[in-house]
Scaffold this motif. Sequence first.
Motif, PDB file in Angstrom:
ATOM      1  N   LYS A 109       0.942  -1.065   0.065  1.00  0.00           N
ATOM      2  CA  LYS A 109       0.105   0.034  -0.027  1.00  0.00           C
ATOM      3  C   LYS A 109       0.988   1.307   0.055  1.00  0.00           C
ATOM      4  CE  LYS A 109      -4.047   2.375   2.548  1.00  0.00           C
ATOM      5  NZ  LYS A 109      -4.710   2.207   3.824  1.00  0.00           N
ATOM      6  N   GLU A 110       1.835   1.261   0.893  1.00  0.00           N
ATOM      7  CA  GLU A 110       2.826   2.335   0.922  1.00  0.00           C
ATOM      8  C   GLU A 110       3.468   2.716  -0.430  1.00  0.00           C
ATOM      9  OE1 GLU A 110       6.804   3.803   3.410  1.00  0.00           O
ATOM     10  OE2 GLU A 110       5.676   2.125   4.019  1.00  0.00           O
ATOM     11  N   LEU A 111       3.999   1.801  -1.056  1.00  0.00           N
ATOM     12  CA  LEU A 111       4.617   1.952  -2.413  1.00  0.00           C
ATOM     13  C   LEU A 111       3.894   1.874  -3.463  1.00  0.00           C
ATOM     14  CD1 LEU A 111       7.939  -0.287  -1.741  1.00  0.00           C
ATOM     15  CD2 LEU A 111       7.526   2.264  -1.660  1.00  0.00           C
ATOM     16  N   GLU A 112       2.458   1.676  -3.166  1.00  0.00           N
ATOM     17  CA  GLU A 112       1.090   1.801  -4.254  1.00  0.00           C
ATOM     18  C   GLU A 112       1.703   0.699  -5.441  1.00  0.00           C
ATOM     19  OE1 GLU A 112       0.669   5.626  -5.917  1.00  0.00           O
ATOM     20  OE2 GLU A 112      -0.284   6.477  -4.042  1.00  0.00           O
ATOM     21  N   VAL A 113       2.153  -0.635  -4.957  1.00  0.00           N
ATOM     22  CA  VAL A 113       2.250  -1.708  -5.777  1.00  0.00           C
ATOM     23  C   VAL A 113       1.146  -2.582  -5.817  1.00  0.00           C
ATOM     24  CG1 VAL A 113       3.997  -3.670  -6.333  1.00  0.00           C
ATOM     25  CG2 VAL A 113       4.900  -1.620  -5.538  1.00  0.00           C
ATOM     26  N   ILE A 114       0.467  -2.658  -6.876  1.00  0.00           N
ATOM     27  CA  ILE A 114      -0.803  -3.500  -6.931  1.00  0.00           C
ATOM     28  C   ILE A 114      -0.647  -4.541  -7.995  1.00  0.00           C
ATOM     29  CG2 ILE A 114      -3.308  -3.151  -7.297  1.00  0.00           C
ATOM     30  CD1 ILE A 114      -3.060  -0.294  -6.449  1.00  0.00           C
ATOM     31  N   LEU A 115      -1.180  -5.648  -7.539  1.00  0.00           N
ATOM     32  CA  LEU A 115      -1.350  -6.733  -8.820  1.00  0.00           C
ATOM     33  C   LEU A 115      -2.684  -6.795  -9.320  1.00  0.00           C
ATOM     34  CD1 LEU A 115      -0.117 -10.630  -8.199  1.00  0.00           C
ATOM     35  CD2 LEU A 115      -1.896  -9.947  -9.905  1.00  0.00           C
ATOM     36  N   ARG A 116      -2.914  -6.103 -10.441  1.00  0.00           N
ATOM     37  CA  ARG A 116      -3.966  -5.828 -11.033  1.00  0.00           C
ATOM     38  C   ARG A 116      -4.421  -6.815 -12.061  1.00  0.00           C
ATOM     39  NH1 ARG A 116      -4.796  -0.384  -9.845  1.00  0.00           N
ATOM     40  NH2 ARG A 116      -3.084   0.921  -9.650  1.00  0.00           N
ATOM     41  N   ALA A 117      -5.606  -7.282 -11.727  1.00  0.00           N
ATOM     42  CA  ALA A 117      -6.686  -8.267 -12.397  1.00  0.00           C
ATOM     43  C   ALA A 117      -6.498  -7.892 -13.905  1.00  0.00           C
ATOM     44  CB  ALA A 117      -7.839  -8.497 -11.945  1.00  0.00           C
ATOM     45  N   SER A 118      -6.704  -6.569 -14.343  1.00  0.00           N
ATOM     46  CA  SER A 118      -6.633  -6.022 -15.592  1.00  0.00           C
ATOM     47  C   SER A 118      -5.459  -6.430 -16.233  1.00  0.00           C
ATOM     48  CB  SER A 118      -7.030  -4.623 -15.696  1.00  0.00           C
ATOM     49  OG  SER A 118      -6.142  -3.900 -14.832  1.00  0.00           O
ATOM     50  N   GLU A 119      -4.293  -6.428 -15.675  1.00  0.00           N
ATOM     51  CA  GLU A 119      -3.105  -6.725 -16.394  1.00  0.00           C
ATOM     52  C   GLU A 119      -2.741  -7.975 -16.254  1.00  0.00           C
ATOM     53  OE1 GLU A 119       0.053  -4.239 -14.985  1.00  0.00           O
ATOM     54  OE2 GLU A 119      -1.438  -2.370 -14.371  1.00  0.00           O
ATOM     55  N   PHE A 120      -3.437  -8.875 -15.305  1.00  0.00           N
ATOM     56  CA  PHE A 120      -2.803 -10.166 -15.027  1.00  0.00           C
ATOM     57  C   PHE A 120      -4.170 -11.023 -14.894  1.00  0.00           C
ATOM     58  CE2 PHE A 120       0.478  -7.947 -13.425  1.00  0.00           C
ATOM     59  CZ  PHE A 120       1.456  -8.210 -14.147  1.00  0.00           C
ATOM     60  N   PRO A 121      -5.246 -10.998 -16.001  1.00  0.00           N
ATOM     61  CA  PRO A 121      -6.371 -11.668 -15.862  1.00  0.00           C
ATOM     62  C   PRO A 121      -6.408 -13.153 -15.456  1.00  0.00           C
ATOM     63  CG  PRO A 121      -5.779 -11.119 -18.191  1.00  0.00           C
ATOM     64  CD  PRO A 121      -4.599 -10.671 -17.378  1.00  0.00           C
ATOM     65  N   GLU A 122      -5.480 -13.917 -15.719  1.00  0.00           N
ATOM     66  CA  GLU A 122      -5.339 -15.425 -15.082  1.00  0.00           C
ATOM     67  C   GLU A 122      -5.410 -15.680 -13.695  1.00  0.00           C
ATOM     68  OE1 GLU A 122      -1.195 -13.610 -15.203  1.00  0.00           O
ATOM     69  OE2 GLU A 122      -2.678 -13.573 -16.649  1.00  0.00           O
ATOM     70  N   ILE A 123      -5.329 -14.524 -12.853  1.00  0.00           N
ATOM     71  CA  ILE A 123      -5.222 -14.822 -11.813  1.00  0.00           C
ATOM     72  C   ILE A 123      -6.799 -14.884 -10.974  1.00  0.00           C
ATOM     73  CG2 ILE A 123      -5.737 -12.267 -10.946  1.00  0.00           C
ATOM     74  CD1 ILE A 123      -3.837 -12.598  -8.560  1.00  0.00           C
ATOM     75  N   GLU A 124      -7.774 -14.510 -11.977  1.00  0.00           N
ATOM     76  CA  GLU A 124      -9.176 -14.890 -11.445  1.00  0.00           C
ATOM     77  C   GLU A 124      -9.599 -16.293 -11.820  1.00  0.00           C
ATOM     78  OE1 GLU A 124     -11.685 -11.593 -13.103  1.00  0.00           O
ATOM     79  OE2 GLU A 124     -11.155 -10.418 -11.542  1.00  0.00           O
ATOM     80  N   ASN A 125      -8.654 -17.042 -12.226  1.00  0.00           N
ATOM     81  CA  ASN A 125      -8.726 -18.424 -12.231  1.00  0.00           C
ATOM     82  C   ASN A 125      -8.679 -19.265 -10.814  1.00  0.00           C
ATOM     83  OD1 ASN A 125      -9.116 -18.613 -15.152  1.00  0.00           O
ATOM     84  ND2 ASN A 125      -7.010 -18.943 -15.400  1.00  0.00           N
ATOM     85  N   TYR A 126      -8.049 -18.333 -10.043  1.00  0.00           N
ATOM     86  CA  TYR A 126      -7.833 -18.863  -8.778  1.00  0.00           C
ATOM     87  C   TYR A 126      -8.670 -18.048  -7.469  1.00  0.00           C
ATOM     88  CZ  TYR A 126      -3.863 -20.305 -11.439  1.00  0.00           C
ATOM     89  OH  TYR A 126      -3.145 -20.789 -12.563  1.00  0.00           O
TER      90      TYR A 126
END
Length: 415
Positions: A107-124
């Motif tokens: 949160k502090e560094l604003e590093v976000i794993l975005r589903a829009s960029e890595f859509p395969e994550i929604e398989n999990y």
Amino acid sequence: MDIIERFLAYTRINTTTDIAKGQAGIVPSSEGQMELARFVARELEELGLVDIKVRDNAILTATLPANVDYDVPVVSFFGHLDTSAELKTDTNAQITRYEGGDIVLNKELEVILRASEFPEIENYIGQDIIHTDGTSLLGADDKAAIAAILDAILFLKNNPEIKHGPVKVAFVPDEEQGMLGSKAFDTKEFGADFGYTLDCCGIGEFVCENWNAGHAVVTFKGQSAHPMSAKGKLKNSLLMAHKFISMLPGGEAPEYTFEREGYYWVKQMSGNSAQTILNLDIRDFTKSGYLSRKDFLQKLSDSCSLLWGEGSVTIKLVDSYENVSNSLQGDASFPIDIAFEAYRHNGIEPNVIPMRGGYDGSILSQNGLPCPNIFTGAHNFHSVYEYMPVDSLKAASKVVVDIVRITCEREASKN
């Protein structure tokens, strides 16, 4: 120790490969790799494996003895100790119960794993996912392999009713810089009949083909002259190199190709008007295509030397590694059949992908140990966005167990 605790323990040991030391011939290139090798060796001893060896170059090997009294082909499993050099920071792994959407890594560094960029994550969705705090690699490449293999060995030890022949394991250093560990690995001493690496890829993915790979070093020799009297005398080697590059097939570069399309990759050029050195990578999935690419470069070099003067252009062509498919043809394809059966026994449909790169199995295979690659389940290697679905890691371990079981059952059916 369960598979998650085991994996997390490995991530706490920093095993970043050191490019400079590796290029200087120092293997392992980082102290952490030896630390991890010794750590895993102690675990293997606790599991009752024999012939445990940690060599000076951090190559670790061990054997799980057979629990049957008939001969069974010796199957082996490989992982690599090092992590890639993109980031050298220590790993602070975290576990998130994934319910969809983005994951805030930091949160502090604003590093976000975005589903829009890595859509395969929604398989999990609905699964636990291991990830970083956004400041490092996770190290699933390839500590997930080590965790899956040892978890499988533990399962076999705790379930002696599963019959198996000898099982060998090996963990090698510095895969991330030219597969230095596998190049130093003695397949004859190891004594396995076939093997599998666990390196890369989401659940279900399977690699049994990769590049035939090599590189070319082209040297251009010009003639320097003072610009006030350069007319008719100056031969600018930098411009010669640029003209050489312009004669390469325009669409056959990494940025224009995918899947099984080969390429020439202009990687580095250095020099001055008197001498310029050009480095290129050569890649092709087919052996004939690879040989054709080498032949093209040789002929282009020879033609340019005729055009610009004898000795003005010379080329050195070096083979790096072969397509593992070359070692898995005909009767030698049985490791693929066994893996597919193990996948399907676990409800996983094999997804065969061509690897646009090299891996330890390509070196091991050309050195006489057929070695395709099975998944670890991780995603986004070499990135702060690397993550590991726990269920996929557990599935990799189960596939290893079933490969061992099926190998024995096939041999038993012959008797």
